[in-house]
Write a protein that holds these residues in place. Sequence first.
Motif, short mmCIF file in Angstrom:
data_model
loop_
_atom_site.label_atom_id
_atom_site.label_comp_id
_atom_site.label_asym_id
_atom_site.label_seq_id
_atom_site.Cartn_x
_atom_site.Cartn_y
_atom_site.Cartn_z
N VAL A 101 0.83 -1.21 0.00
CA VAL A 101 0.00 0.00 0.00
C VAL A 101 0.86 1.26 0.00
N ALA A 102 1.94 1.25 0.76
CA ALA A 102 2.82 2.41 0.80
C ALA A 102 3.42 2.70 -0.58
N ARG A 103 3.84 1.66 -1.27
CA ARG A 103 4.39 1.85 -2.62
C ARG A 103 3.32 2.37 -3.56
N LEU A 104 2.11 1.86 -3.45
CA LEU A 104 1.03 2.36 -4.29
C LEU A 104 0.83 3.85 -4.06
N HIS A 105 0.83 4.28 -2.81
CA HIS A 105 0.63 5.70 -2.52
C HIS A 105 1.76 6.54 -3.13
N VAL A 106 3.00 6.08 -3.03
CA VAL A 106 4.13 6.81 -3.59
C VAL A 106 4.01 6.90 -5.12
N GLU A 107 3.72 5.78 -5.76
CA GLU A 107 3.65 5.74 -7.23
C GLU A 107 2.40 6.43 -7.77
#
Length: 122
Positions: A101-107
């Motif tokens: 989820v954190a990577r999704l938010h960054v990307e």
Amino acid sequence: MGRQEVLAELKLLREQVAGVMETAVASVDGLLVAADSEGDRPEVLAALAAASLGLGKRTGHEVGMGELREVVTRCRSGYIVVYAVRQAALLVVLADEGLDVARLHVESRPTVERLGAMLAGT
């Protein structure tokens, strides 16, 4: 704004983040703009995502938390994430349980910015 440009952004997000299965862009009133989806009813997804976004915006306003950025719903087999795209649109992402989820938010932040510019015609 070209539909193909929006689809290219959706596909890029799916390629950048493991676990993303489907994406769509819709207006805040639930009208589908474009979908990178294997699902057979992206129009229904767009309408439900708009309802989720509207509820999240209202809740954030009522509790004084400021402008809504995203709504995350976790289900038994994955996630539904709805991002506000400026004031007039949304991005909805369906992902499996293995989503970072954190990577999704960054990307997704640059994707949301680019989609906002496309939809505004700038």
